[in-house]
Design an enzyme around this catalytic site. Structure first.
Site: not given
Ligand code: MN
Length: 236
Positions: A76, A95, A97, A167
């Site tokens: 990603e 980023h 989760h 996500h």
């Protein structure tokens, strides 16, 4: 290849801090824009964030191409490159989760808003990226190419955070310390907003309050960073 850039130290610390704070676990990643070339960014190779050292950091072009480095990158990485391309003001991207933010990306009619002053940078409503709008139903939820990265960057707009339905989330900052601060307090805001919604209808910060508060907090990020970096330095 070992990297001697000044930002590497903060990037390595950020990986360990985000793990210690529960924002990332075995997954998630943090990047920083290259300090001398704004068309490049630095991101660890494909590995658990808490284990990242300076030797694990790779250099990428903004299209996600690894530069002279054969090691396996994060799938990603396009999240990072697309945001740096769309947002010249952004110097770092996180980023994650983290579970607390997930409900705010999946329940229609519920919007994440700044509920307490430490999350005042969220000013207004936090946008939600719907991958089906860009990839259709036949997707694996991952930002696995530049087109999906660009779609995510459009959802982020000029804001500090974008939620990703089913996500996780992505937070940005002018530097890695601000991006870490925002990632942590986005997670904190999600927890307190979910708690408050169970009790009734919360009073959120107004746009004016959020603006003034975020201006006050901007000078205090070093205080949190000093604590967090000491924490991970002492305990490994
Ligand atoms: Mn992800």
């Amino acid at each position: 290849m070992p990297n001697s850039l000044v930002v590497i130290d903060d990037l390595v610390l950020a990986n360990r801090i985000l793990y210690r704070l529960g924002v990332v676990d075995g997954f998630g990643h943090v990047s920083v824009r290259h300090e001398r070339d704004p068309e490049r960014f630095l991101l660890a190779r494909n590995m658990a964030p808490a284990l990242v050292t300076a030797e694990d950091v790779m250099t990428f072009a903004l299209d996600g191409t690894a530069l002279g480095d054969p090691r396996a990158p994060y799938l990603e990485r396009f999240i990072h490159g697309s945001i740096y391309r769309a947002r010249p003001d952004v110097g770092a991207v996180v980023h994650s989760h983290s579970a607390s933010v997930i409900p705010f990306g999946v329940v229609s009619g519920v919007t994440m808003r700044p509920l307490f002053h430490m999350a005042s940078f969220l000013r207004g409503a936090v946008p939600v990226f719907e991958i089906r709008d860009a990839a259709g139903e036949d997707n694996d939820m991952l930002i696995r190419d530049g087109a999906l990265g660009d779609a995510l960057a459009r959802s982020l707009g000029d804001g500090p955070v974008v939620l990703m339905r089913g996500h996780g989330s992505t937070a940005v900052g002018r530097d890695v310390r601000e991006a870490v601060f925002r990632a942590f307090y986005t997670e904190a805001n999600a927890r307190v907003q979910a708690d408050a919604l169970r009790l009734g209808a919360p009073t959120f910060l107004s746009d004016r309050e959020a603006l003034r508060s975020s201006e006050s907090n901007a000078g205090q990020i070093a205080r949190a960073w000093d604590l967090w970096s000491r924490l991970v330095s002492e305990t490994g």
